[in-house]
Design an enzyme around this catalytic site. Structure first.
Site, short mmCIF file in Angstrom:
data_model
loop_
_atom_site.label_atom_id
_atom_site.label_comp_id
_atom_site.label_asym_id
_atom_site.label_seq_id
_atom_site.Cartn_x
_atom_site.Cartn_y
_atom_site.Cartn_z
CG ASP A 157 40.55 42.43 54.93
OD1 ASP A 157 40.23 42.38 53.73
OD2 ASP A 157 41.73 42.50 55.34
CG HIS A 234 36.97 38.06 46.68
ND1 HIS A 234 36.04 37.91 45.68
CD2 HIS A 234 37.77 37.00 46.63
CE1 HIS A 234 36.30 36.80 45.03
NE2 HIS A 234 37.33 36.23 45.60
CD GLU A 354 42.36 45.24 54.15
OE1 GLU A 354 43.35 44.51 54.35
OE2 GLU A 354 41.47 44.92 53.35
O1 LIG Z 1 42.94 40.86 46.60
S1 LIG Z 1 41.71 40.18 46.88
O2 LIG Z 1 41.62 38.82 46.42
C1 LIG Z 1 40.42 41.07 46.25
C2 LIG Z 1 40.30 42.42 46.19
C3 LIG Z 1 39.10 42.86 45.61
C4 LIG Z 1 38.30 41.84 45.23
S2 LIG Z 1 39.04 40.36 45.61
N1 LIG Z 1 41.54 40.16 48.51
C5 LIG Z 1 40.56 39.25 49.08
C6 LIG Z 1 41.29 38.13 49.81
C7 LIG Z 1 41.68 37.00 49.10
C8 LIG Z 1 42.31 35.95 49.77
C9 LIG Z 1 42.55 36.06 51.14
F1 LIG Z 1 43.17 35.07 51.78
C10 LIG Z 1 42.19 37.20 51.85
C11 LIG Z 1 41.55 38.24 51.17
C12 LIG Z 1 41.81 41.43 49.15
C13 LIG Z 1 42.57 41.22 50.41
N2 LIG Z 1 43.59 40.39 50.56
C14 LIG Z 1 43.97 40.54 51.85
N3 LIG Z 1 43.21 41.46 52.45
N4 LIG Z 1 42.31 41.88 51.54
MN LIG Z 2 43.44 42.47 54.21
MN LIG Z 3 40.98 43.34 52.04
#
Ligand SMILES: O=S(=O)(c1cccs1)N(Cc1ccc(F)cc1)Cc1ncn[nH]1
Ligand SMILES: [Mn+2]
Ligand SMILES: [Mn+2]
Ligand SMILES: [Mn+2]
Length: 373
Positions: A157, A234, A354
Site C-alpha cells: 500500500d 486495514h 505512503e
Molecule cells: O482509511 S482506511 O480505510 C483505514 C485506515 C486505518 C484503518 S482503516 N484505509 C484502508 C483502505 C480502505 C479501502 C481501500 F480501498 C484501501 C485502503 C487506509 C488507506 N486507504 C488507502 N490507502 N490506505
Molecule cells: Mn494507500
Molecule cells: Mn494505507
C-alpha cells in the site's frame, strides 16, 4: 528470447525480469538500539529466513508498484481523464503481475490490492471514477495517487502526490518529510501515539503561501496509517498522524502502512460525494439474504475479490450490470463495507505520501521505497 527490460507503457511481467524470484529488496534500516533486535542474532536471522516466500511475494509486489508508478509520474499530464489514468495504473499492475483478473479467482492470486485512488485537491482519499465519469485532470490540481499491489494476498500500500504547479511544493515537501519521519520512528516496540507526535511536529513545521495568503500545514487528525494482514488492507492497529497517548506497540512480524496527510484546510475529513470503494468485511456473519441480486453479487465478490477492496469499475469489467441495488443492500446488511471519498473543506488542498514497511526480526524493510520517494 525473454525480455530483459520494461516497456513503456509497462507490459513485461516482473517475474520475467527477475529470474528465480530474486526480487530487489526494499530499503533495509537497522533498528535503533532500544529496539533490541540484533542483526548478528543467529536466532533472529533464522526467523527471518523462515519468511522467504513472504518476502519474495512482498518484493515482487513492491517492484510492480515502483515500475507502474514511475511510468505514471512520467506520462500523466493535465488534460487526461481520471478514468484513463486509473486504467493506466490498473492495466500496468495486471500486466506486470501476469494476472488479468478476468477469470474467476485470478485476481485473488495477484493483481490490484485495492482500487487506484485519484483523489483531487480538498479530497484526500478513496476517490476513483465510477463509470461515466468525465472528469479531466487540470493544471492546478493536486492529485493523490494511492494504489495497492498484492501477490498471494501480500499487499503493498503506497501513495504519492502529483502537482503540476510549483506553487504547491511546500505542501508536498511537508507531507513527504512527515511520512519519512514516521517511517524513521517505526520499529519493534515503538508506540504508535509517539510516532503520531513526531509526524505532526514535522508536518506542522511547514507553511505554504497560496495566492497571497499564508496557510499553516495541518496533519489531518482523523486519518491514520494502519497495519496490513494477508488479504486485509486495514488490519487491527492504527498509526495516528497527530500526537496521541495510544500506547499500542509495533511488534516483530507486523506489516504497517505509514501514511500521512497534510492540509491547508480544517485538518479534518468527512465523507463526501459518490462512493466507489467497497470491501467485504472479514468478520461478516452469515446473513440470509432475501434479494437474489444481492446473493449473486456476493457470489461474484467472494470469487473475485474475497476481502480485497474493489470499486464499481471492477464489477463493470467483469460484466456485472444493474448491481447497485444489490450492492447497497450488502452494505446495509453489514456484509460489505463502503469507503466514501474523504474530503476536507472545499477550496483547501491536501497531499499524501505512503510507504509499506515490514517490521522484520533483524531489520526494518521499507518495501515500497523507490528513488522517486
Ligand atoms: O482509511 S482506511 O480505510 C483505514 C485506515 C486505518 C484503518 S482503516 N484505509 C484502508 C483502505 C480502505 C479501502 C481501500 F480501498 C484501501 C485502503 C487506509 C488507506 N486507504 C488507502 N490507502 N490506505
Ligand atoms: Mn494507500
Ligand atoms: Mn494505507
Ligand atoms: Mn503469478
Amino acid at each position: 528470447k525473454a525480455p530483459t527490460s520494461q516497456t513503456e507503457p509497462p507490459t513485461v511481467m516482473i517475474s520475467q525480469l527477475f529470474p528465480n524470484k530474486t526480487y530487489p529488496k526494499g530499503e533495509e534500516v537497522e533498528y535503533k538500539d532500544e529496539n533490541r533486535a540484533r542483526v548478528t542474532n543467529e536466532e533472529k536471522r533464522h526467523l527471518d529466513n523462515l519468511n522467504s516466500e513472504f518476502l519474495a511475494d512482498y518484493r515482487e509486489a513492491a517492484e510492480v508498484h515502483r515500475q507502474v508508478r514511475q511510468y505514471v509520474q512520467k506520462s500523466v499530464k493535465p488534460g487526461q481523464s481520471l478514468t484513463e489514468i486509473a486504467e493506466t495504473v490498473e492495466n500496468g499492475v495486471r500486466a506486470l503481475t501476469g494476472h488479468s483478473g478476468l477469470t474467476e479467482g485470478d485476481s485473488l492470486v495477484a493483481g490490484m490490492g485495492f482500487p487506484c485512488g485519484l483523489s483531487l485537491n480538498h479530497c484526500a482519499a478513496h476517490y476513483t471514477p465510477n463509470a461515466g465519469n468525465k472528469m479531466v485532470l487540470k493544471q492546478e490540481d493536486v492529485m493523490k495517487v494511492d494504489f495497492g499491489v498484492h501477490v498471494n494476498g501480500r499487499i503493498v500500500d503506497s501513495a504519492f502526490t502529483m502537482a503540476f504547479d510549483d506553487k504547491y511544493n511546500n505542501l508536498l515537501e511537508a507531507v513527504k518529510a512527515a511520512t519519512n519521519a514516521g517511517v524513521r520512528e517505526a520499529g519493534i516496540d515503538a508506540r504508535v501515539g509517539e510516532i503520531g507526535g513526531v509526524i505532526q511536529e514535522t508536518m506542522e513545521s511547514y507553511e505554504i503561501e497560496l495566492d497571497g495568503t499564508t496557510y499553516p500545514i495541518k496533519s489531518i487528525r482523523n486519518l491514520t496509517g494502519h497495519n496490513i494482514l494477508p488479504y486485509s488492507i486495514h488490519g487491527t492497529k492504527a498509526v495516528p498522524i497527530v500526537k496521541s497517548n495510544d500506547q499500542t506497540k509495533m511488534e516483530e512480524g507486523d506489516v504497517f502502512a505509514i501514511e500521512t496527510f497534510g492540509s491547508t484546510g480544517n485538518g479534518y475529513v468527512r465523507d463526501d460525494m459518490e462512493t466507489s470503494h467497497y470491501a467485504k468485511r472479514g468478520d461478516a456473519s452469515k446473513v440470509d439474504l432475501r434479494l437474489s441480486s444481492a446473493k449473486s453479487l456476493l457470489n461474484v465478490i467472494n470469487k473475485n475479490f474475497g476481502t480485497l477492496p474493489f470499486c464499481r469499475r471492477y464489477l463493470d469489467r467483469l460484466g456485472q450490470e444493474k448491481y447497485l441495488l444489490g450492492l447497497n443492500s450488502l452494505v446495509q446488511s453489514g456484509i460489505v463495507e463502503d469507503y466514501p471519498p474523504l474530503c476536507d473543506k472545499k477550496g483547501s488542498y491536501t497531499a499524501q505520501f505512503e510507504h509499506t514497511i515490514l517490521i522484520r526480526p533483524t531489520v526494518k524493510e521499507v518495501i515500497s521505497r523507490g528513488d522517486d520517494y
